[in-house]
Design a protein around this motif. Sequence first.
Motif, PDB file in Angstrom:
ATOM      1  N   TRP A  96       0.836  -1.205   0.000  1.00 61.70           N
ATOM      2  CA  TRP A  96       0.000   0.000   0.000  1.00 61.70           C
ATOM      3  C   TRP A  96       0.869   1.253   0.000  1.00 61.70           C
ATOM      4  N   ASP A  97       1.947   1.240   0.771  1.00 54.53           N
ATOM      5  CA  ASP A  97       2.848   2.399   0.811  1.00 54.53           C
ATOM      6  C   ASP A  97       3.480   2.651  -0.552  1.00 54.53           C
ATOM      7  N   LEU A  98       3.851   1.589  -1.261  1.00 55.56           N
ATOM      8  CA  LEU A  98       4.411   1.745  -2.598  1.00 55.56           C
ATOM      9  C   LEU A  98       3.379   2.340  -3.556  1.00 55.56           C
ATOM     10  N   LEU A  99       2.131   1.828  -3.477  1.00 57.02           N
ATOM     11  CA  LEU A  99       1.075   2.378  -4.328  1.00 57.02           C
ATOM     12  C   LEU A  99       0.796   3.835  -4.005  1.00 57.02           C
ATOM     13  N   ASP A 100       0.805   4.153  -2.720  1.00 55.71           N
ATOM     14  CA  ASP A 100       0.533   5.531  -2.307  1.00 55.71           C
ATOM     15  C   ASP A 100       1.623   6.471  -2.808  1.00 55.71           C
ATOM     16  N   ARG A 101       2.878   6.043  -2.706  1.00 57.50           N
ATOM     17  CA  ARG A 101       3.968   6.885  -3.198  1.00 57.50           C
ATOM     18  C   ARG A 101       3.893   7.049  -4.713  1.00 57.50           C
ATOM     19  N   SER A 102       3.542   5.965  -5.417  1.00 58.77           N
ATOM     20  CA  SER A 102       3.404   6.048  -6.870  1.00 58.77           C
ATOM     21  C   SER A 102       2.285   7.009  -7.252  1.00 58.77           C
ATOM     22  N   GLU A 103       1.188   6.960  -6.502  1.00 63.35           N
ATOM     23  CA  GLU A 103       0.057   7.847  -6.803  1.00 63.35           C
ATOM     24  C   GLU A 103       0.441   9.303  -6.591  1.00 63.35           C
ATOM     25  N   ARG A 104       1.143   9.592  -5.498  1.00 64.55           N
ATOM     26  CA  ARG A 104       1.544  10.972  -5.234  1.00 64.55           C
ATOM     27  C   ARG A 104       2.517  11.478  -6.286  1.00 64.55           C
ATOM     28  N   GLU A 105       3.474  10.631  -6.688  1.00 67.97           N
ATOM     29  CA  GLU A 105       4.425  11.044  -7.719  1.00 67.97           C
ATOM     30  C   GLU A 105       3.728  11.261  -9.052  1.00 67.97           C
ATOM     31  N   LEU A 106       2.777  10.387  -9.377  1.00 65.86           N
ATOM     32  CA  LEU A 106       2.047  10.546 -10.639  1.00 65.86           C
ATOM     33  C   LEU A 106       1.210  11.814 -10.630  1.00 65.86           C
ATOM     34  N   ASN A 107       0.564  12.104  -9.499  1.00 64.82           N
ATOM     35  CA  ASN A 107      -0.244  13.324  -9.408  1.00 64.82           C
ATOM     36  C   ASN A 107       0.626  14.565  -9.592  1.00 64.82           C
ATOM     37  N   GLU A 108       1.835  14.531  -9.027  1.00 62.17           N
ATOM     38  CA  GLU A 108       2.735  15.666  -9.188  1.00 62.17           C
ATOM     39  C   GLU A 108       3.152  15.835 -10.640  1.00 62.17           C
ATOM     40  N   LYS A 109       3.439  14.717 -11.312  1.00 61.79           N
ATOM     41  CA  LYS A 109       3.821  14.789 -12.719  1.00 61.79           C
ATOM     42  C   LYS A 109       2.662  15.247 -13.590  1.00 61.79           C
ATOM     43  N   LEU A 110       1.446  14.750 -13.276  1.00 56.32           N
ATOM     44  CA  LEU A 110       0.274  15.178 -14.047  1.00 56.32           C
ATOM     45  C   LEU A 110       0.018  16.661 -13.874  1.00 56.32           C
ATOM     46  N   ALA A 111       0.206  17.151 -12.649  1.00 54.30           N
ATOM     47  CA  ALA A 111       0.017  18.584 -12.410  1.00 54.30           C
ATOM     48  C   ALA A 111       1.028  19.405 -13.200  1.00 54.30           C
ATOM     49  N   ALA A 112       2.277  18.912 -13.251  1.00 57.83           N
ATOM     50  CA  ALA A 112       3.308  19.627 -14.009  1.00 57.83           C
ATOM     51  C   ALA A 112       3.003  19.616 -15.501  1.00 57.83           C
ATOM     52  N   VAL A 113       2.581  18.457 -16.017  1.00 58.88           N
ATOM     53  CA  VAL A 113       2.237  18.356 -17.440  1.00 58.88           C
ATOM     54  C   VAL A 113       1.039  19.228 -17.766  1.00 58.88           C
ATOM     55  N   SER A 114       0.042  19.236 -16.870  1.00 55.97           N
ATOM     56  CA  SER A 114      -1.140  20.069 -17.085  1.00 55.97           C
ATOM     57  C   SER A 114      -0.766  21.543 -17.137  1.00 55.97           C
ATOM     58  N   GLN A 115       0.114  21.958 -16.246  1.00 60.46           N
ATOM     59  CA  GLN A 115       0.568  23.343 -16.244  1.00 60.46           C
ATOM     60  C   GLN A 115       1.329  23.676 -17.522  1.00 60.46           C
ATOM     61  N   GLU A 116       2.174  22.726 -17.959  1.00 64.39           N
ATOM     62  CA  GLU A 116       2.937  22.940 -19.189  1.00 64.39           C
ATOM     63  C   GLU A 116       2.013  23.046 -20.402  1.00 64.39           C
ATOM     64  N   ASN A 117       1.001  22.171 -20.466  1.00 62.75           N
ATOM     65  CA  ASN A 117       0.051  22.225 -21.582  1.00 62.75           C
ATOM     66  C   ASN A 117      -0.741  23.526 -21.565  1.00 62.75           C
ATOM     67  N   ARG A 118      -1.120  23.960 -20.369  1.00 64.45           N
ATOM     68  CA  ARG A 118      -1.873  25.202 -20.262  1.00 64.45           C
ATOM     69  C   ARG A 118      -1.035  26.384 -20.741  1.00 64.45           C
ATOM     70  N   GLU A 119       0.235  26.409 -20.348  1.00 62.78           N
ATOM     71  CA  GLU A 119       1.111  27.488 -20.785  1.00 62.78           C
ATOM     72  C   GLU A 119       1.329  27.436 -22.300  1.00 62.78           C
ATOM     73  N   TYR A 120       1.465  26.213 -22.827  1.00 67.38           N
ATOM     74  CA  TYR A 120       1.643  26.072 -24.283  1.00 67.38           C
ATOM     75  C   TYR A 120       0.404  26.566 -25.026  1.00 67.38           C
ATOM     76  N   ARG A 121      -0.786  26.182 -24.529  1.00 63.43           N
ATOM     77  CA  ARG A 121      -2.015  26.609 -25.190  1.00 63.43           C
ATOM     78  C   ARG A 121      -2.155  28.127 -25.141  1.00 63.43           C
ATOM     79  N   GLU A 122      -1.816  28.719 -23.997  1.00 64.97           N
ATOM     80  CA  GLU A 122      -1.900  30.167 -23.876  1.00 64.97           C
ATOM     81  C   GLU A 122      -0.926  30.846 -24.838  1.00 64.97           C
ATOM     82  N   TYR A 123       0.271  30.246 -24.989  1.00 65.57           N
ATOM     83  CA  TYR A 123       1.243  30.819 -25.926  1.00 65.57           C
ATOM     84  C   TYR A 123       0.728  30.746 -27.357  1.00 65.57           C
ATOM     85  N   VAL A 124       0.187  29.577 -27.754  1.00 68.41           N
ATOM     86  CA  VAL A 124      -0.325  29.423 -29.111  1.00 68.41           C
ATOM     87  C   VAL A 124      -1.467  30.403 -29.368  1.00 68.41           C
ATOM     88  N   GLU A 125      -2.369  30.543 -28.396  1.00 66.21           N
ATOM     89  CA  GLU A 125      -3.491  31.470 -28.574  1.00 66.21           C
ATOM     90  C   GLU A 125      -2.990  32.903 -28.737  1.00 66.21           C
TER      91      GLU A 125
END
Length: 342
Positions: A96-125
């Motif tokens: 469970w601890d391994l799954l929990d750590r994987s989930e937290r790391e994935l959420n952090e990466k998804l948040a970073a990717v989401s921010q990057e995509n948002r910035e890219y979309r704003e730049y293109v617009e």
Amino acid sequence: MFWKEFLGEKCAHFCGLLLGILFLSTTLAAMGLSWKPIAFLSAVWALCVLAPLAWEYAHKLPFCRQAAGLEGQDVPCARYASMLRRPDFWEGAVIWDLLDRSERELNEKLAAVSQENREYREYVETWVHEIKTPISTLRLAGENHPGPLADRLKEPLSAIERHVEEALFYARSGSVHQDYLIRPMSLQDAINEVMLRYAEPILNYGFVLTRPQEDPLVYSDEKWVHFILGQIVANALQYRSPSPRLAFSILEQEQSVILRVADNGPGIPEKDLPRVFEKGFTGENGRRKNRRSTGLGLYLVQKLCDRLGLGVSVTSRVGEGTAVELVFPRSKFHLASAGRET
């Protein structure tokens, strides 16, 4: 449930129990005890070993059932930890601890990717809005200084505008669920809007247009539907015949409204048809020197149709033309509107 796996895991315990009982029985028999006390002591020994194992099985079973139940659900593996109770036995806690750590790391990466995509979309617009100004300036200069050069620049400028618009909608297509407004719309108005946008090349190429008489009520986002139709019309303009025709027709069914856009262009080879919606696929027609294609038009059309809940299909015959059908499903909104009309 899981008892076979559990017994297999405890195989060493059972072997030790059997060896212990065998040693105890042999020793007590050598000491002259009868079989009854030997059987009693062996049973007590076995009970002392098996009872804790039975308790352990009953203790772990709820967690194992809950974890196994996630397998049949449409849930990403990275979210398993948040859907499971942290077990109080050490093997489960480690997992469970391994799954929990994987989930937290994935959420952090998804948040970073989401921010990057948002910035890219704003730049293109921002880039698209900035590039429209010099394009408009060039078009205005051509209108103010008519001549052969201005005429030759009209088509390239129109192509630039189409590609700029395509880039903008491509950047926004990933967030169409956040950037859309479903409301009743007129297919006739949508067709007229797209025809007005492409009026100049349609007139220059001498297209013969056929428009439907029907104008049924459909529910979708006007902006995205206009873009979808624009991509279809742009393909018809690019892959046109010497005597080009473009026909719009509407078929009303009980559960849907079908808008069909057909041209009489060169058609798509049969081997290319299954791949026309693939990203970047240009096919045989798109690889010709005078008809270079990005391979994004129909890819974006299908992507947006999927997001909007519309159906889309392409039929074609070489030498006869291509037809694209957009299927607008009817819903409770249509039924309610029909009831008000009657």
